[in-house]
Scaffold this motif. Structure first.
Motif, PDB file in Angstrom:
ATOM      1  N   LYS A 122       0.840  -1.209   0.000  1.00 49.88           N
ATOM      2  CA  LYS A 122       0.000   0.000   0.000  1.00 49.88           C
ATOM      3  C   LYS A 122       0.870   1.253   0.000  1.00 49.88           C
ATOM      4  O   LYS A 122       0.594   2.209  -0.733  1.00 49.88           O
ATOM      5  N   SER A 123       1.918   1.235   0.778  1.00 43.11           N
ATOM      6  CA  SER A 123       2.839   2.369   0.809  1.00 43.11           C
ATOM      7  C   SER A 123       3.520   2.565  -0.548  1.00 43.11           C
ATOM      8  O   SER A 123       3.610   3.693  -1.058  1.00 43.11           O
ATOM      9  N   THR A 138       0.943   3.881  -3.022  1.00 38.21           N
ATOM     10  CA  THR A 138       0.641   5.289  -2.755  1.00 38.21           C
ATOM     11  C   THR A 138       1.722   6.174  -3.361  1.00 38.21           C
ATOM     12  O   THR A 138       1.414   7.146  -4.066  1.00 38.21           O
ATOM     13  N   GLN A 139       2.968   5.840  -3.114  1.00 37.30           N
ATOM     14  CA  GLN A 139       4.079   6.635  -3.661  1.00 37.30           C
ATOM     15  C   GLN A 139       4.093   6.592  -5.182  1.00 37.30           C
ATOM     16  O   GLN A 139       4.284   7.612  -5.844  1.00 37.30           O
ATOM     17  N   THR A 195       1.554   5.978  -7.207  1.00 36.11           N
ATOM     18  CA  THR A 195       0.373   6.693  -7.703  1.00 36.11           C
ATOM     19  C   THR A 195       0.609   8.197  -7.689  1.00 36.11           C
ATOM     20  O   THR A 195       0.338   8.883  -8.683  1.00 36.11           O
ATOM     21  N   GLN A 196       1.126   8.703  -6.590  1.00 38.33           N
ATOM     22  CA  GLN A 196       1.415  10.137  -6.508  1.00 38.33           C
ATOM     23  C   GLN A 196       2.457  10.540  -7.558  1.00 38.33           C
ATOM     24  O   GLN A 196       2.317  11.563  -8.224  1.00 38.33           O
ATOM     25  N   VAL A 212      -5.850   2.865  -1.601  1.00 39.28           N
ATOM     26  CA  VAL A 212      -4.865   3.889  -1.968  1.00 39.28           C
ATOM     27  C   VAL A 212      -5.564   5.072  -2.619  1.00 39.28           C
ATOM     28  O   VAL A 212      -5.343   6.232  -2.255  1.00 39.28           O
ATOM     29  N   ASP A 230      -7.774   6.934   0.005  1.00 38.46           N
ATOM     30  CA  ASP A 230      -6.974   7.725   0.941  1.00 38.46           C
ATOM     31  C   ASP A 230      -6.469   9.010   0.287  1.00 38.46           C
ATOM     32  O   ASP A 230      -6.559  10.096   0.868  1.00 38.46           O
ATOM     33  N   LEU A 231      -5.944   8.889  -0.928  1.00 40.58           N
ATOM     34  CA  LEU A 231      -5.431  10.066  -1.626  1.00 40.58           C
ATOM     35  C   LEU A 231      -6.559  11.033  -1.991  1.00 40.58           C
ATOM     36  O   LEU A 231      -6.383  12.256  -1.938  1.00 40.58           O
TER      37      LEU A 231
END
Length: 179
Positions: free
Chosen positions: A9-10, A13-14, A16-17, A120, A123-124
Motif C-alpha cells: 500500500k505504501s 501510494t508513492q 500513484t502520486q 490507496v 486515501d489520496l
C-alpha cells in the motif's frame, strides 16, 4: 512468501502520486480530469491510467461517455512512475504465480490486491491529493481489465471515490447499461 500488503500500500501510494504528478507535469495543458489504477484477473499487474479533456474532445460524440469513464480508452495508459510500477508488477507476478497453486489462496490474494488499490485511491482522494494537484475535480476509478464487474460493485466504488459531479455522471451512465 506472502506479500506484506501494508508495504505494498505504501509503495502503491508513492507510485500513484509520482505517476499523477509526472503526467500533470507533462500534460497539464491537455486538461487532466481522470486517474485510475487498473489490474488484471490474474492479479499480476497494477498500472496507472490518466485521461484528458483534450483527448476526450477527439472522440466521436456517440463514444463520449465510454471514452470518458473507461480506462482502456484513456490517452495515457500505463504512463507515469514506470520504474515504481514495474517493481510492483514484478513483485505481484511472482506472488500471483505462487498463490495460483491453491485456488482459495489466490482468490484471497487477488481480493486483497484489489482492496489495497481502492484504499490507496480513497486515501489520496480524502487527502485532496488529485483535486489539489490538478486544480480541478478528478474522476477516480479502480478497474480490472477484461472483467465483468457487476454494476452494483461499480456503483459502490464510484460513490466511494467520487463525491463530485463526475461520480454523479458515471452513475447516470451506469444506469443506462440496465436499459
Amino acid at each position: 512468501m506472502a506479500i506484506d500488503f501494508q508495504a505494498l500500500k505504501s509503495q502503491l501510494t508513492q507510485a500513484t502520486q509520482a505517476a499523477f504528478t509526472e503526467v500533470l507535469a507533462q500534460h497539464r495543458a491537455e486538461g487532466i480530469y481522470s486517474f485510475a489504477l487498473y489490474s488484471d484477473e490474474g492479479a499480476m499487474t497494477v498500472c496507472p491510467a490518466t485521461n484528458t479533456l483534450a483527448h476526450l474532445a477527439t472522440q466521436p460524440l456517440e463514444d463520449q461517455l465510454c471514452a470518458k469513464f473507461e480506462p482502456a480508452e484513456w490517452r495515457y495508459e500505463n504512463v507515469g512512475a514506470s520504474a515504481q510500477f514495474d517493481a510492483i508488477c514484478r513483485q505481484l507476478g511472482t506472488q500471483a504465480l505462487y498463490e495460483a497453486l491453491e485456488e482459495e489462496a489466490f482468490e484471497q490474494f487477488r481480493q486483497q490486491l484489489y482492496t489495497t488499490c481502492i484504499d490507496v485511491l480513497a486515501d489520496l482522494q480524502q487527502q485532496g491529493f488529485f483535486d489539489q494537484a490538478a486544480g480541478r475535480e478528478v474522476f477516480l476509478l479502480f478497474h480490472v481489465s477484461d472483467s465483468d464487474t457487476p454494476a452494483e460493485e461499480l456503483a459502490q466504488l464510484v460513490r466511494r471515490l467520487n463525491p463530485n459531479a463526475y461520480g454523479d455522471e458515471y452513475l447516470a451512465w451506469l444506469r443506462t447499461w440496465e436499459a
